[in-house]
Scaffold this motif. Sequence first.
Motif, mmCIF file in Angstrom:
data_model
loop_
_atom_site.group_PDB
_atom_site.id
_atom_site.type_symbol
_atom_site.label_atom_id
_atom_site.label_comp_id
_atom_site.label_asym_id
_atom_site.label_seq_id
_atom_site.Cartn_x
_atom_site.Cartn_y
_atom_site.Cartn_z
ATOM 1 N N VAL A 179 2.212 6.261 -4.467
ATOM 2 C CA VAL A 179 0.985 6.932 -4.042
ATOM 3 C C VAL A 179 0.910 8.255 -4.795
ATOM 4 N N LYS A 180 -0.289 8.568 -5.312
ATOM 5 C CA LYS A 180 -0.444 9.826 -6.049
ATOM 6 C C LYS A 180 -1.862 10.365 -5.902
ATOM 7 N N ASN A 181 -1.974 11.694 -5.986
ATOM 8 C CA ASN A 181 -3.275 12.358 -5.987
ATOM 9 C C ASN A 181 -3.922 12.200 -7.353
ATOM 10 N N ASN A 182 -5.249 12.092 -7.368
ATOM 11 C CA ASN A 182 -6.025 12.042 -8.606
ATOM 12 C C ASN A 182 -6.808 13.338 -8.770
ATOM 13 N N PRO A 183 -7.116 13.727 -10.009
ATOM 14 C CA PRO A 183 -7.857 14.973 -10.247
ATOM 15 C C PRO A 183 -9.234 15.023 -9.573
ATOM 16 N N ASP A 184 -9.828 13.859 -9.301
ATOM 17 C CA ASP A 184 -11.166 13.836 -8.704
ATOM 18 C C ASP A 184 -11.160 13.932 -7.174
ATOM 19 N N GLY A 185 -9.994 14.158 -6.572
ATOM 20 C CA GLY A 185 -9.907 14.302 -5.119
ATOM 21 C C GLY A 185 -9.578 13.018 -4.386
ATOM 22 N N THR A 186 -9.502 11.893 -5.102
ATOM 23 C CA THR A 186 -9.112 10.629 -4.491
ATOM 24 C C THR A 186 -7.599 10.479 -4.570
ATOM 25 N N VAL A 187 -7.101 9.421 -3.965
ATOM 26 C CA VAL A 187 -5.673 9.103 -4.008
ATOM 27 C C VAL A 187 -5.534 7.648 -4.444
ATOM 28 N N THR A 188 -4.572 7.380 -5.328
ATOM 29 C CA THR A 188 -4.284 6.016 -5.762
ATOM 30 C C THR A 188 -3.003 5.533 -5.101
ATOM 31 N N ILE A 189 -3.113 4.359 -4.469
ATOM 32 C CA ILE A 189 -1.961 3.688 -3.866
ATOM 33 C C ILE A 189 -1.737 2.400 -4.641
ATOM 34 N N VAL A 190 -0.504 2.140 -5.040
ATOM 35 C CA VAL A 190 -0.133 0.860 -5.637
ATOM 36 C C VAL A 190 0.839 0.187 -4.675
ATOM 37 N N LEU A 191 0.519 -1.046 -4.293
ATOM 38 C CA LEU A 191 1.336 -1.801 -3.349
ATOM 39 C C LEU A 191 1.775 -3.104 -3.999
ATOM 40 N N GLN A 192 3.045 -3.452 -3.851
ATOM 41 C CA GLN A 192 3.541 -4.737 -4.336
ATOM 42 C C GLN A 192 3.833 -5.623 -3.138
ATOM 43 N N ALA A 193 2.865 -6.474 -2.849
ATOM 44 C CA ALA A 193 2.974 -7.389 -1.720
ATOM 45 C C ALA A 193 1.897 -8.445 -1.878
ATOM 46 N N ASN A 194 2.013 -9.508 -1.088
ATOM 47 C CA ASN A 194 0.962 -10.519 -1.138
ATOM 48 C C ASN A 194 -0.302 -9.977 -0.474
ATOM 49 N N LYS A 195 -1.413 -10.627 -0.717
ATOM 50 C CA LYS A 195 -2.718 -10.148 -0.242
ATOM 51 C C LYS A 195 -2.744 -9.991 1.280
ATOM 52 N N GLY A 196 -2.117 -10.892 2.002
ATOM 53 C CA GLY A 196 -2.082 -10.799 3.456
ATOM 54 C C GLY A 196 -1.392 -9.541 3.948
ATOM 55 N N LYS A 197 -0.280 -9.206 3.331
ATOM 56 C CA LYS A 197 0.460 -8.005 3.728
ATOM 57 C C LYS A 197 -0.315 -6.743 3.337
ATOM 58 N N VAL A 198 -0.981 -6.773 2.188
ATOM 59 C CA VAL A 198 -1.804 -5.636 1.769
ATOM 60 C C VAL A 198 -2.962 -5.446 2.743
ATOM 61 N N ASP A 199 -3.599 -6.541 3.139
ATOM 62 C CA ASP A 199 -4.687 -6.458 4.123
ATOM 63 C C ASP A 199 -4.209 -5.858 5.437
ATOM 64 N N GLU A 200 -3.013 -6.272 5.872
ATOM 65 C CA GLU A 200 -2.428 -5.723 7.108
ATOM 66 C C GLU A 200 -2.168 -4.222 6.955
ATOM 67 N N PHE A 201 -1.617 -3.816 5.808
ATOM 68 C CA PHE A 201 -1.362 -2.404 5.529
ATOM 69 C C PHE A 201 -2.664 -1.605 5.597
ATOM 70 N N LEU A 202 -3.708 -2.098 4.931
ATOM 71 C CA LEU A 202 -4.986 -1.374 4.889
ATOM 72 C C LEU A 202 -5.654 -1.321 6.264
ATOM 73 N N LYS A 203 -5.450 -2.334 7.081
ATOM 74 C CA LYS A 203 -5.985 -2.336 8.448
ATOM 75 C C LYS A 203 -5.255 -1.301 9.313
ATOM 76 N N ASP A 204 -3.946 -1.183 9.116
ATOM 77 C CA ASP A 204 -3.129 -0.266 9.922
ATOM 78 C C ASP A 204 -3.207 1.182 9.446
ATOM 79 N N LEU A 205 -3.498 1.393 8.170
ATOM 80 C CA LEU A 205 -3.448 2.734 7.592
ATOM 81 C C LEU A 205 -4.296 3.761 8.344
ATOM 82 N N PRO A 206 -5.568 3.484 8.655
ATOM 83 C CA PRO A 206 -6.370 4.512 9.350
ATOM 84 C C PRO A 206 -5.793 4.939 10.705
#
Length: 107
Positions: free
Chosen positions: A50-77
């Motif tokens: 995970v890293k900050n971007n100059p434009d104020g956004t943040v980039t997250i790179v995740l290595q997992a299958n789509k189902g696990k990524v979906d679960e992560f994104l659902k839980d993140l907020p």
Amino acid sequence: MSLFDKFRKNSEPTEYVEAWKVIVSGTVQGVGFRYSVATLADAMSIPGTVKNNPDGTVTIVLQANKGKVDEFLKDLPHNLSPFAKITNMKVEKLENVGKLHSFRVLY
């Protein structure tokens, strides 16, 4: 044959794994957002970065299958620092990403 050629021939090919890039916008810099992301990724045993971007956004790179990524994104907020707020997440699949072994906060 040079010394480097000898090692190159004997090295194993890079293992590529499924990886996803998420660009997050909102109140996500200077509010503990990257550490919230790292804590959740560690809890779910998902390697990445995970890293900050100059434009104020943040980039997250995740290595997992789509189902696990979906679960992560659902839980993140629900696992953010109290000052962070997500307004948008853009997800895209990455190609040819070498295997990572842990989750890291990049600076």
